[in-house]
Design a protein around this motif. Structure first.
Motif, PDB file in Angstrom:
ATOM      1  N   ASP A 256     -25.865-147.265  33.182  1.00 36.24           N
ATOM      2  CA  ASP A 256     -24.941-147.006  32.445  1.00 36.24           C
ATOM      3  C   ASP A 256     -24.085-148.124  31.769  1.00 36.24           C
ATOM      4  O   ASP A 256     -23.390-147.974  30.745  1.00 36.24           O
ATOM      5  CB  ASP A 256     -23.963-146.043  33.139  1.00 36.24           C
ATOM      6  N   SER A 257     -23.888-149.026  32.697  1.00 37.29           N
ATOM      7  CA  SER A 257     -22.905-149.847  32.366  1.00 37.29           C
ATOM      8  C   SER A 257     -23.603-151.095  31.537  1.00 37.29           C
ATOM      9  O   SER A 257     -24.728-151.546  31.724  1.00 37.29           O
ATOM     10  CB  SER A 257     -22.303-150.633  33.516  1.00 37.29           C
ATOM     11  N   GLU A 258     -22.745-151.730  30.621  1.00 34.91           N
ATOM     12  CA  GLU A 258     -23.364-152.817  29.822  1.00 34.91           C
ATOM     13  C   GLU A 258     -23.157-154.167  31.009  1.00 34.91           C
ATOM     14  O   GLU A 258     -22.531-154.553  31.366  1.00 34.91           O
ATOM     15  CB  GLU A 258     -22.346-153.166  28.666  1.00 34.91           C
TER      16      GLU A 258
ATOM     17  N   LEU B 157     -29.788-162.962  35.504  1.00 35.52           N
ATOM     18  CA  LEU B 157     -29.912-161.359  35.001  1.00 35.52           C
ATOM     19  C   LEU B 157     -29.994-160.534  36.157  1.00 35.52           C
ATOM     20  O   LEU B 157     -29.468-159.500  36.145  1.00 35.52           O
ATOM     21  CB  LEU B 157     -30.686-161.143  34.145  1.00 35.52           C
ATOM     22  N   ALA B 158     -30.953-160.849  37.112  1.00 36.77           N
ATOM     23  CA  ALA B 158     -31.173-160.083  38.233  1.00 36.77           C
ATOM     24  C   ALA B 158     -29.854-159.893  39.166  1.00 36.77           C
ATOM     25  O   ALA B 158     -29.376-158.745  39.460  1.00 36.77           O
ATOM     26  CB  ALA B 158     -32.347-160.625  39.223  1.00 36.77           C
TER      27      ALA B 158
ATOM     28  N   ARG C   5     -24.993-156.601  40.510  1.00 33.65           N
ATOM     29  CA  ARG C   5     -23.539-156.665  40.595  1.00 33.65           C
ATOM     30  C   ARG C   5     -23.055-155.346  40.252  1.00 33.65           C
ATOM     31  O   ARG C   5     -22.024-154.762  40.521  1.00 33.65           O
ATOM     32  CB  ARG C   5     -22.955-157.838  40.003  1.00 33.65           C
ATOM     33  N   GLU C   6     -23.650-154.913  38.854  1.00 29.74           N
ATOM     34  CA  GLU C   6     -23.018-153.881  38.120  1.00 29.74           C
ATOM     35  C   GLU C   6     -23.298-152.644  38.987  1.00 29.74           C
ATOM     36  O   GLU C   6     -22.819-151.494  39.283  1.00 29.74           O
ATOM     37  CB  GLU C   6     -23.704-153.857  36.807  1.00 29.74           C
ATOM     38  N   ASN C   7     -24.824-152.541  39.616  1.00 31.82           N
ATOM     39  CA  ASN C   7     -25.057-151.196  39.991  1.00 31.82           C
ATOM     40  C   ASN C   7     -24.633-151.184  41.442  1.00 31.82           C
ATOM     41  O   ASN C   7     -23.990-150.180  42.013  1.00 31.82           O
ATOM     42  CB  ASN C   7     -26.743-151.496  40.225  1.00 31.82           C
ATOM     43  N   GLU C   8     -24.173-152.276  42.105  1.00 33.15           N
ATOM     44  CA  GLU C   8     -23.211-152.126  43.391  1.00 33.15           C
ATOM     45  C   GLU C   8     -21.942-151.708  43.055  1.00 33.15           C
ATOM     46  O   GLU C   8     -21.441-150.930  43.741  1.00 33.15           O
ATOM     47  CB  GLU C   8     -23.165-153.440  43.965  1.00 33.15           C
TER      48      GLU C   8
ATOM     49  N   GLU D  67     -30.214-150.252  47.779  1.00 36.20           N
ATOM     50  CA  GLU D  67     -29.332-149.606  47.339  1.00 36.20           C
ATOM     51  C   GLU D  67     -28.753-148.424  48.331  1.00 36.20           C
ATOM     52  O   GLU D  67     -27.441-148.426  48.603  1.00 36.20           O
ATOM     53  CB  GLU D  67     -29.327-149.050  46.068  1.00 36.20           C
ATOM     54  N   LEU D  68     -29.699-147.864  49.108  1.00 38.12           N
ATOM     55  CA  LEU D  68     -29.614-146.911  49.854  1.00 38.12           C
ATOM     56  C   LEU D  68     -28.767-147.692  51.184  1.00 38.12           C
ATOM     57  O   LEU D  68     -28.106-147.231  51.871  1.00 38.12           O
ATOM     58  CB  LEU D  68     -30.872-146.276  50.242  1.00 38.12           C
ATOM     59  N   GLY D  69     -29.337-148.900  51.549  1.00 36.58           N
ATOM     60  CA  GLY D  69     -28.927-149.733  52.617  1.00 36.58           C
ATOM     61  C   GLY D  69     -27.446-149.903  52.435  1.00 36.58           C
ATOM     62  O   GLY D  69     -26.462-149.785  53.340  1.00 36.58           O
ATOM     63  N   LEU D  70     -27.175-150.476  51.295  1.00 36.80           N
ATOM     64  CA  LEU D  70     -25.711-150.584  50.757  1.00 36.80           C
ATOM     65  C   LEU D  70     -24.852-149.554  51.055  1.00 36.80           C
ATOM     66  O   LEU D  70     -23.759-149.516  51.588  1.00 36.80           O
ATOM     67  CB  LEU D  70     -25.662-151.387  49.410  1.00 36.80           C
TER      68      LEU D  70
END
Length: 125
Positions: free
Chosen positions: A39-41, A50-51, A56-59, A87-90
């Motif tokens: 969703d985010s740019e 890039l990774a 960072r954006e997904n977090e 992501e589930l762990g976070l």
């Protein structure tokens, strides 16, 4: 309105924006705001890859979410997407409500055995 982060390898589908829009529409039908990983740019800082920018954006989206729904369908092997598992762990560490699903019902041990190239699992395993 409660927010749901829609984790999973759906971002790698041939048309990830359509997949995300469909999932977000479903969330909206039930009174939730869906957050899809792309969703985010993404803006990459001078000192990051890039990774890391994507992470960072997904977090940040996960921090905004109240609930995480994760697509744990096997991806590029017998198990769930490694990024989704991270992501589930976070989210668990942040105390978020978690839910997961898979489009594959074969048990993990059997999928792993098949992926190893040994064919069907022995009956006595």
């Amino acid at each position: 309105m409660k927010k749901i982060y829609l984790a999973g390898p759906d971002v790698f589908l041939p048309d990830p924006h359509a997949a995300g829009a469909a999932k977000k529409h479903l969330c909206q039908q039930y009174g939730f705001d869906g957050l899809f990983p792309i969703d985010s740019e993404i803006s990459v800082a001078d000192d990051e890859s890039l990774a890391f920018a994507i992470s960072r954006e997904n977090e940040a989206l996960i921090h905004q979410a109240d609930i995480i729904i994760a697509n744990l369908t096997p991806f590029r092997g017998p198990s769930a997407d490694a990024g989704t598992v991270y992501e589930l762990g976070l989210a668990r560490g942040l105390g978020k409500v978690l839910a997961g699903y898979s489009n594959v019902s074969t048990p993990f041990t059997e999928r792993s055995w098949q992926h190893s190239g040994h064919g069907a699992m022995p009956e006595d395993s």
